[in-house]
Design a protein around this motif. Structure first.
Motif, mmCIF file in Angstrom:
data_model
loop_
_atom_site.group_PDB
_atom_site.id
_atom_site.type_symbol
_atom_site.label_atom_id
_atom_site.label_comp_id
_atom_site.label_asym_id
_atom_site.label_seq_id
_atom_site.Cartn_x
_atom_site.Cartn_y
_atom_site.Cartn_z
ATOM 1 N N THR A 35 0.833 -1.206 0.000
ATOM 2 C CA THR A 35 0.000 0.000 0.000
ATOM 3 C C THR A 35 0.870 1.259 0.000
ATOM 4 O OG1 THR A 35 -0.168 0.038 2.413
ATOM 5 C CG2 THR A 35 -1.934 -1.087 1.222
ATOM 6 N N VAL A 36 0.372 2.266 -0.704
ATOM 7 C CA VAL A 36 0.974 3.595 -0.680
ATOM 8 C C VAL A 36 -0.163 4.557 -0.337
ATOM 9 C CG1 VAL A 36 2.199 5.369 -1.974
ATOM 10 C CG2 VAL A 36 2.658 2.942 -2.460
ATOM 11 N N VAL A 51 -2.604 5.375 -3.707
ATOM 12 C CA VAL A 51 -2.187 5.202 -5.091
ATOM 13 C C VAL A 51 -1.508 3.833 -5.131
ATOM 14 C CG1 VAL A 51 0.037 6.401 -4.773
ATOM 15 C CG2 VAL A 51 -1.017 6.314 -7.044
ATOM 16 N N GLN A 52 -1.637 3.120 -6.253
ATOM 17 C CA GLN A 52 -1.142 1.743 -6.310
ATOM 18 C C GLN A 52 0.218 1.627 -6.984
ATOM 19 O OE1 GLN A 52 -4.184 -0.588 -8.220
ATOM 20 N NE2 GLN A 52 -5.621 -0.307 -6.552
ATOM 21 N N LEU A 53 1.019 0.728 -6.437
ATOM 22 C CA LEU A 53 2.276 0.376 -7.096
ATOM 23 C C LEU A 53 1.975 -0.384 -8.373
ATOM 24 C CD1 LEU A 53 4.629 -0.965 -4.285
ATOM 25 C CD2 LEU A 53 4.993 1.023 -5.714
ATOM 26 N N PHE A 70 10.970 1.447 -8.023
ATOM 27 C CA PHE A 70 9.513 1.345 -7.929
ATOM 28 C C PHE A 70 8.843 2.212 -8.986
ATOM 29 C CE2 PHE A 70 11.550 0.982 -3.864
ATOM 30 C CZ PHE A 70 11.058 -0.234 -3.412
ATOM 31 N N VAL A 71 7.691 1.750 -9.457
ATOM 32 C CA VAL A 71 6.861 2.523 -10.380
ATOM 33 C C VAL A 71 5.449 2.556 -9.800
ATOM 34 C CG1 VAL A 71 5.918 2.679 -12.718
ATOM 35 C CG2 VAL A 71 8.264 1.850 -12.372
ATOM 36 N N VAL A 72 4.862 3.757 -9.758
ATOM 37 C CA VAL A 72 3.516 3.958 -9.237
ATOM 38 C C VAL A 72 2.590 4.299 -10.396
ATOM 39 C CG1 VAL A 72 2.104 5.444 -7.766
ATOM 40 C CG2 VAL A 72 4.356 4.724 -6.995
ATOM 41 N N LEU A 77 -4.779 6.970 -8.414
ATOM 42 C CA LEU A 77 -4.832 7.948 -7.329
ATOM 43 C C LEU A 77 -6.275 8.192 -6.913
ATOM 44 C CD1 LEU A 77 -3.094 10.141 -5.770
ATOM 45 C CD2 LEU A 77 -3.780 11.685 -7.594
ATOM 46 N N ILE A 78 -6.584 7.904 -5.641
ATOM 47 C CA ILE A 78 -7.942 8.136 -5.143
ATOM 48 C C ILE A 78 -7.895 8.812 -3.781
ATOM 49 C CG2 ILE A 78 -8.993 6.201 -6.406
ATOM 50 C CD1 ILE A 78 -9.078 4.722 -3.647
ATOM 51 N N SER A 79 -9.011 9.431 -3.424
ATOM 52 C CA SER A 79 -9.212 10.015 -2.103
ATOM 53 C C SER A 79 -9.968 8.995 -1.257
ATOM 54 C CB SER A 79 -10.039 11.301 -2.232
ATOM 55 O OG SER A 79 -10.512 11.700 -0.970
ATOM 56 N N THR A 80 -9.570 8.853 0.003
ATOM 57 C CA THR A 80 -10.284 7.937 0.900
ATOM 58 C C THR A 80 -11.000 8.678 2.028
ATOM 59 O OG1 THR A 80 -8.265 7.597 2.198
ATOM 60 C CG2 THR A 80 -8.743 5.992 0.446
ATOM 61 N N ASP A 81 -10.857 9.998 2.075
ATOM 62 C CA ASP A 81 -11.479 10.749 3.164
ATOM 63 C C ASP A 81 -12.765 11.456 2.732
ATOM 64 O OD1 ASP A 81 -9.860 12.590 1.635
ATOM 65 O OD2 ASP A 81 -10.176 14.070 3.221
#
Length: 190
Positions: A35-36, A51-53, A70-72, A77-81
């Motif tokens: 997780t990132v 955001v996912q690796l 690493f590559v992302v 990219l999402i908001s969780t709040d």
């Protein structure tokens, strides 16, 4: 004859040294289990998300961390709040050219360039971070335990030409100011 024996001796010593050298082992990171999490700050609060690796690996010499890459996948990219309309608006804005320009720059990457041991399982890591086609060095602490690594990384977004709402570049933003630094909390499984 002496030259021959001297050459054989040097070759034997060199071969012996190579035999005792531990080869660098590359361990692939499992993107689906890693997780990132990001967190950005503004005068009136903060937002966070993930955001996912896309891919990654860590390199070890024996049990000592020596490197990695690493590559992302920035499209994840999402908001969780937030939820609903505001969640969608923030995600679209973060992916726009005001922030990460995901259409033109679909990935971000980090290549570890230096690792210093801070003690058992703890390292000071320096790497080249590339975001929006711009590369700058970042330094952070990383811990490695078994098949897991964790790191907290502080990033100055303005070094990557992400200036939207930055009080460093725009006056009179008031409570609409977005701070230049954001945090990444990274949990890697390999």
């Amino acid at each position: 004859m002496k030259k021959f024996f001297k050459s054989v001796l040097v070759l034997t010593i060199a071969t012996g040294l190579v035999a005792f050298t531990t080869p660098v082992e590359e361990k692939s990171v499992k993107p689906e289990e890693s997780t990132v999490t990001w967190k950005g700050y503004k005068v009136t609060g903060s937002h966070e998300g993930t955001v996912q690796l896309q891919s990654g690996n860590l390199e070890f010499d024996g049990d000592q961390l020596t490197g990695g890459e690493f590559v992302v996948d920035m499209s994840t990219l999402i908001s969780t709040d937030l939820t609903g309309e505001y969640k969608g608006k923030l995600e679209v804005h973060l992916k726009s050219d005001d922030f990460f320009g995901v259409e033109k720059f679909p990935t971000a990457s980090l290549k570890i360039t230096d690792v210093k041991s801070n003690g058992k399982n703890s390292y000071e890591v320096t790497g080249d971070l590339t975001v929006k086609g711009k590369t700058n060095p970042v330094t952070f602490d990383m811990s490695v335990y078994g098949n897991k690594a964790t790191a907290n990384v502080k990033i100055d977004r303005t070094k990557y030409d992400i200036r939207y709402g930055s009080g460093s570049f725009f006056d009179d933003l008031g409570d609409k100011t977005i701070y230049d630094e954001f945090d990444l909390v990274v949990d890697l499984q390999f």
